[in-house]
Design an enzyme around this catalytic site. Structure first.
Site, PDB file in Angstrom:
ATOM      1  N   PRO A   1      -2.888   0.613  -0.037  1.00 16.29           N
ATOM      2  CA  PRO A   1      -1.654  -0.040   0.407  1.00 16.29           C
ATOM      3  C   PRO A   1      -0.551   0.077  -0.641  1.00 16.29           C
ATOM      4  O   PRO A   1      -0.779  -0.195  -1.820  1.00 16.29           O
ATOM      5  CB  PRO A   1      -2.094  -1.496   0.596  1.00 16.29           C
ATOM      6  CG  PRO A   1      -3.570  -1.428   0.822  1.00 16.29           C
ATOM      7  CD  PRO A   1      -4.044  -0.286  -0.023  1.00 16.29           C
ATOM      8  N   GLU A   2       0.624   0.516  -0.210  1.00 16.04           N
ATOM      9  CA  GLU A   2       1.762   0.653  -1.114  1.00 16.04           C
ATOM     10  C   GLU A   2       2.811  -0.393  -0.742  1.00 16.04           C
ATOM     11  O   GLU A   2       2.530  -1.303   0.042  1.00 16.04           O
ATOM     12  CB  GLU A   2       2.293   2.084  -1.044  1.00 16.04           C
ATOM     13  CG  GLU A   2       1.249   3.113  -1.467  1.00 16.04           C
ATOM     14  CD  GLU A   2       1.760   4.549  -1.465  1.00 16.04           C
ATOM     15  OE1 GLU A   2       2.973   4.763  -1.290  1.00 16.04           O
ATOM     16  OE2 GLU A   2       0.929   5.459  -1.622  1.00 16.04           O
TER      17      GLU A   2
ATOM     18  N   LYS B   1       3.589  -4.546  -5.846  1.00 23.06           N
ATOM     19  CA  LYS B   1       2.545  -4.566  -4.823  1.00 23.06           C
ATOM     20  C   LYS B   1       1.713  -5.851  -4.879  1.00 23.06           C
ATOM     21  O   LYS B   1       0.601  -5.901  -4.354  1.00 23.06           O
ATOM     22  CB  LYS B   1       1.656  -3.326  -4.942  1.00 23.06           C
ATOM     23  CG  LYS B   1       2.411  -2.036  -4.597  1.00 23.06           C
ATOM     24  CD  LYS B   1       1.497  -0.857  -4.372  1.00 23.06           C
ATOM     25  CE  LYS B   1       0.934  -0.311  -5.659  1.00 23.06           C
ATOM     26  NZ  LYS B   1       0.147   0.930  -5.444  1.00 23.06           N
TER      27      LYS B   1
END
Length: 273
Positions: free
Chosen positions: A2-3, A57
């Protein structure tokens, strides 16, 4: 992994369910993710959720007694479920709310994190971070100053969280393609006009990805279980050997800084020294 768009999508998804709710319990089913899960998280039990923020993030769930800091790692995801839904394999942390809902953290590879931060104290994982890419602080003048005399290739430069946060591998490749800049171009050699275009494309690509709910390639799904649809928009990432959507040349692939990188050799010409 996940970015930024995926993490922002998660934030937007969980906020309506958590904002203003009281934390009834925090259930931890493993001692350690990337780092040990601190006992101090239990200080948040009985506290009302004031806000859900994102920095780089990391997600921060704020209460009057401190914040839970969450990183999704390589394969982490958050789901909002009814409390009676039984936990499954890799469900490591539950944030149980008094409204009968639970924020459930699932992470097969356990590279994510749940941390605790006191009120008014910046956690060490949030120190030394560059500006957010979608703010005015990240602009062509800032980029040019940071890039001055640097020999680092541009792809590694824009993925450096000390320069700008959240431009991960997928979005770095896509932004460079849209800006028609080869990923191995020394960042210090970029012209002012190229920097202006690249900064604009980074913002545009990330904004579009957030609107599409992020990119689902393997592990990421939105809070409601739906996939992110930006994968359908990808021009070069993961498309090695396929035709460039602009010129029909073959998309090339090579590891740059140990990360798979994708580009069109015709649209993204690399000038010789």
């Amino acid at each position: 992994m996940p970015e930024l768009p995926e993490v922002e999508t998660s934030r937007l998804g969980i906020t309506p369910h958590l904002q203003g709710q009281t934390i009834k319990a925090i259930v931890v089913r493993t001692d350690k993710l990337r780092w040990p899960i601190p006992q101090e998280l239990q200080k948040l039990v009985g506290q009302r959720v004031q806000s859900i923020r994102r920095r780089a993030k990391y997600l921060m769930i704020d209460t009057p007694e401190g914040s839970a800091i969450i990183h999704l790692g390589m394969s982490g995801s958050l789901r909002v479920l009814d409390e009676e839904v039984p936990s499954a394999k890799h469900d490591h942390v539950d944030l149980v709310l008094e409204n009968g809902k639970v924020l459930r953290y699932n992470d097969p590879r356990k590279f994510g994190a749940w941390l605790y931060s006191e009120v008014g104290v910046a956690h060490q994982v949030l120190s030394k971070l560059g500006p957010e890419p979608l703010t005015n602080e990240f602009n062509s003048e800032y980029f040019a100053e940071k890039a001055k005399n640097k020999k680092t290739v541009v792809k590694q430069f824009i993925m450096n969280n000390a320069v700008v946060v959240g431009v991960g591998n997928i979005y770095a490749s896509e932004s460079l393609f849209m800006a028609q800049i080869h990923p191995k171009t020394p960042v210090g050699s970029l012209k002012a006009s190229q920097i202006t275009v690249l900064v604009a494309e980074i913002k545009k690509v990330l904004e579009t990805a957030i609107k599409q709910g992020g990119t689902t390639l393997k592990d990421f799904n939105q809070v409601d279980g739906k996939p992110g649809y930006f994968a359908q928009e990808l021009k070069v990432y993961g498309r090695a050997g396929k035709e460039c959507p602009v010129c029909s040349s073959k998309i090339e692939e090579e590891k740059i800084g140990q990360r798979n990188s994708f580009w069109c050799g015709k649209c993204q010409f690399l000038a010789e020294d």
